[in-house]
Design a protein around this motif. Structure first.
Motif, mmCIF file in Angstrom:
data_model
loop_
_atom_site.group_PDB
_atom_site.id
_atom_site.type_symbol
_atom_site.label_atom_id
_atom_site.label_comp_id
_atom_site.label_asym_id
_atom_site.label_seq_id
_atom_site.Cartn_x
_atom_site.Cartn_y
_atom_site.Cartn_z
ATOM 1 N N GLU A 82 -31.890 56.223 5.004
ATOM 2 C CA GLU A 82 -31.640 57.656 5.172
ATOM 3 C C GLU A 82 -32.881 58.430 4.764
ATOM 4 O OE1 GLU A 82 -28.017 58.996 3.334
ATOM 5 O OE2 GLU A 82 -26.996 57.149 3.907
ATOM 6 N N PHE A 83 -33.200 59.457 5.580
ATOM 7 C CA PHE A 83 -34.463 60.152 5.395
ATOM 8 C C PHE A 83 -34.272 61.668 5.432
ATOM 9 C CE2 PHE A 83 -35.053 56.035 7.397
ATOM 10 C CZ PHE A 83 -35.878 55.430 6.460
ATOM 11 N N GLN A 84 -35.090 62.349 4.636
ATOM 12 C CA GLN A 84 -35.049 63.815 4.587
ATOM 13 C C GLN A 84 -36.110 64.446 5.471
ATOM 14 O OE1 GLN A 84 -35.010 65.713 0.677
ATOM 15 N NE2 GLN A 84 -34.875 63.692 -0.276
ATOM 16 N N ALA A 85 -37.279 63.830 5.506
ATOM 17 C CA ALA A 85 -38.409 64.474 6.187
ATOM 18 C C ALA A 85 -39.487 63.448 6.512
ATOM 19 C CB ALA A 85 -38.990 65.572 5.297
ATOM 20 N N LEU A 86 -40.330 63.839 7.446
ATOM 21 C CA LEU A 86 -41.483 63.018 7.841
ATOM 22 C C LEU A 86 -42.687 63.940 7.955
ATOM 23 C CD1 LEU A 86 -42.845 60.449 9.220
ATOM 24 C CD2 LEU A 86 -42.063 61.441 11.391
ATOM 25 N N ALA A 87 -43.803 63.543 7.373
ATOM 26 C CA ALA A 87 -45.063 64.260 7.584
ATOM 27 C C ALA A 87 -45.988 63.372 8.404
ATOM 28 C CB ALA A 87 -45.716 64.606 6.244
ATOM 29 N N VAL A 88 -46.640 63.972 9.385
ATOM 30 C CA VAL A 88 -47.580 63.243 10.249
ATOM 31 C C VAL A 88 -48.915 63.980 10.187
ATOM 32 C CG1 VAL A 88 -48.056 62.371 12.560
ATOM 33 C CG2 VAL A 88 -45.678 62.598 11.789
ATOM 34 N N ALA A 89 -49.937 63.310 9.679
ATOM 35 C CA ALA A 89 -51.245 63.951 9.515
ATOM 36 C C ALA A 89 -52.251 63.404 10.529
ATOM 37 C CB ALA A 89 -51.782 63.716 8.099
ATOM 38 N N LEU A 128 -33.983 65.324 11.441
ATOM 39 C CA LEU A 128 -35.063 65.037 10.495
ATOM 40 C C LEU A 128 -36.049 66.183 10.553
ATOM 41 C CD1 LEU A 128 -36.311 62.719 8.658
ATOM 42 C CD2 LEU A 128 -37.648 62.075 10.684
ATOM 43 N N ARG A 129 -36.462 66.668 9.400
ATOM 44 C CA ARG A 129 -37.543 67.659 9.364
ATOM 45 C C ARG A 129 -38.858 66.931 9.591
ATOM 46 N NH1 ARG A 129 -36.661 71.276 3.991
ATOM 47 N NH2 ARG A 129 -38.405 72.454 4.889
ATOM 48 N N VAL A 130 -39.678 67.451 10.480
ATOM 49 C CA VAL A 130 -40.954 66.808 10.805
ATOM 50 C C VAL A 130 -42.080 67.811 10.554
ATOM 51 C CG1 VAL A 130 -42.305 65.629 12.573
ATOM 52 C CG2 VAL A 130 -39.808 65.379 12.562
ATOM 53 N N LEU A 131 -42.975 67.449 9.650
ATOM 54 C CA LEU A 131 -44.114 68.304 9.307
ATOM 55 C C LEU A 131 -45.336 67.799 10.048
ATOM 56 C CD1 LEU A 131 -43.564 68.401 5.423
ATOM 57 C CD2 LEU A 131 -42.656 69.970 7.140
ATOM 58 N N LEU A 132 -45.873 68.616 10.922
ATOM 59 C CA LEU A 132 -47.053 68.246 11.714
ATOM 60 C C LEU A 132 -48.271 68.822 11.016
ATOM 61 C CD1 LEU A 132 -45.584 69.082 15.228
ATOM 62 C CD2 LEU A 132 -45.509 66.904 13.985
ATOM 63 N N VAL A 133 -49.074 67.936 10.455
ATOM 64 C CA VAL A 133 -50.175 68.357 9.586
ATOM 65 C C VAL A 133 -51.485 68.264 10.362
ATOM 66 C CG1 VAL A 133 -51.330 67.951 7.389
ATOM 67 C CG2 VAL A 133 -48.879 67.423 7.635
ATOM 68 N N GLN A 134 -52.082 69.409 10.570
ATOM 69 C CA GLN A 134 -53.384 69.481 11.246
ATOM 70 C C GLN A 134 -54.448 69.618 10.163
ATOM 71 O OE1 GLN A 134 -53.594 72.592 14.183
ATOM 72 N NE2 GLN A 134 -55.818 72.670 14.120
ATOM 73 N N GLU A 135 -55.437 68.724 10.180
ATOM 74 C CA GLU A 135 -56.421 68.735 9.090
ATOM 75 C C GLU A 135 -57.690 69.507 9.414
ATOM 76 O OE1 GLU A 135 -56.740 65.652 6.229
ATOM 77 O OE2 GLU A 135 -55.485 64.319 7.411
ATOM 78 N N LYS A 136 -57.948 69.739 10.725
ATOM 79 C CA LYS A 136 -59.180 70.445 11.083
ATOM 80 C C LYS A 136 -58.885 71.622 11.993
ATOM 81 C CE LYS A 136 -62.303 66.536 10.614
ATOM 82 N NZ LYS A 136 -63.038 65.473 11.305
ATOM 83 N N ILE A 190 -59.074 73.700 9.488
ATOM 84 C CA ILE A 190 -58.537 73.883 8.134
ATOM 85 C C ILE A 190 -57.148 73.273 8.110
ATOM 86 C CG2 ILE A 190 -59.834 75.962 7.471
ATOM 87 C CD1 ILE A 190 -57.124 77.485 8.201
ATOM 88 N N LEU A 191 -56.684 72.954 6.909
ATOM 89 C CA LEU A 191 -55.367 72.343 6.780
ATOM 90 C C LEU A 191 -54.278 73.336 7.193
ATOM 91 C CD1 LEU A 191 -53.902 69.768 5.822
ATOM 92 C CD2 LEU A 191 -53.752 70.838 3.560
ATOM 93 N N HIS A 192 -53.460 72.889 8.158
ATOM 94 C CA HIS A 192 -52.379 73.743 8.642
ATOM 95 C C HIS A 192 -51.181 72.871 8.968
ATOM 96 C CE1 HIS A 192 -50.120 75.882 11.878
ATOM 97 N NE2 HIS A 192 -50.229 76.852 11.000
ATOM 98 N N THR A 193 -49.989 73.298 8.547
ATOM 99 C CA THR A 193 -48.783 72.499 8.791
ATOM 100 C C THR A 193 -47.773 73.302 9.580
ATOM 101 O OG1 THR A 193 -49.096 71.280 6.726
ATOM 102 C CG2 THR A 193 -46.904 71.204 7.696
ATOM 103 N N ARG A 194 -47.239 72.667 10.633
ATOM 104 C CA ARG A 194 -46.199 73.274 11.456
ATOM 105 C C ARG A 194 -44.943 72.422 11.311
ATOM 106 N NH1 ARG A 194 -44.847 73.095 17.255
ATOM 107 N NH2 ARG A 194 -46.345 71.424 17.627
ATOM 108 N N GLU A 195 -43.797 73.078 11.163
ATOM 109 C CA GLU A 195 -42.559 72.317 10.983
ATOM 110 C C GLU A 195 -41.711 72.349 12.248
ATOM 111 O OE1 GLU A 195 -40.649 72.760 7.223
ATOM 112 O OE2 GLU A 195 -38.725 72.044 7.987
ATOM 113 N N VAL A 196 -41.267 71.168 12.659
ATOM 114 C CA VAL A 196 -40.371 71.055 13.809
ATOM 115 C C VAL A 196 -39.204 70.164 13.380
ATOM 116 C CG1 VAL A 196 -42.177 71.381 15.552
ATOM 117 C CG2 VAL A 196 -41.669 69.083 14.733
ATOM 118 N N SER A 197 -38.252 69.954 14.292
ATOM 119 C CA SER A 197 -37.130 69.075 13.959
ATOM 120 C C SER A 197 -37.050 67.963 14.994
ATOM 121 C CB SER A 197 -35.825 69.859 13.928
ATOM 122 O OG SER A 197 -35.429 70.168 15.246
#
Ligand code: THU
Length: 133
Positions: free
Chosen positions: A72-79, A101-109, A111-118
């Motif tokens: 069972e999972f709460q969230a996923l981050a993808v960098a 599932l909450r999915v955090l899309l992490v953009q590193e360049k 600058i660091l920016h995170t967008r949340e999707v489901s």
């Protein structure tokens, strides 16, 4: 998920990305799953000279999590450098264990920016065989 938990999950995905084996595409991806009981399980992409055998970061993380007894999972981050969303195959594999599932899309360049999707938004009409036919 409080902000400290969120930041730690993002940092874990970024750390996993540094271990990616992406010698063919040069595109490194890190993933971090937050389990229901608060553990963080990471993965990175693992490429292969036979390109179709490449494993995505998300599926590496999910496989590790299942092998360690988490279902069972709460969230996923993808960098990644550009903040990509999980590929179609990874969406379906995640859906095996997650209705949502909450999915955090992490953009590193640049600058660091995170967008949340489901996951529901990413995969609205998932394959699910009917059980009554
Ligand atoms: N990749 C992932 O790790 N996750 C995805 O959801 C999409 C693609 C990897 C596979 C390959 O090593 C590289 O990114 C370029 O496609």
């Amino acid at each position: 998920m409080d902000s400290e938990t969120r930041e730690k999950l993002i940092a874990a995905a970024q750390q996993a990305r540094t271990r990616a084996y992406a010698v063919y595409s040069g595109f490194t991806v890190g993933a971090a799953l937050l389990t229901a009981d608060g553990a963080r399980i990471t993965g990175c992409n693992v490429e292969n000279v036979s390109l179709g055998l490449t494993q995505c970061a998300e599926r590496v993380a999910l496989g590790r999590a299942i092998a360690e007894g988490h279902r069972e999972f709460q969230a996923l981050a993808v960098a990644s450098s550009t903040g990509v969303a999980p590929c179609g195959a990874c969406r379906q594999v995640l859906a095996e264990f997650c209705d949502e599932l909450r999915v955090l899309l992490v953009q590193e360049k640049p600058i660091l920016h995170t967008r949340e999707v489901s996951l529901l938004a990413l995969l609205p009409d998932r394959f699910e065989p009917k059980t009554d036919s």
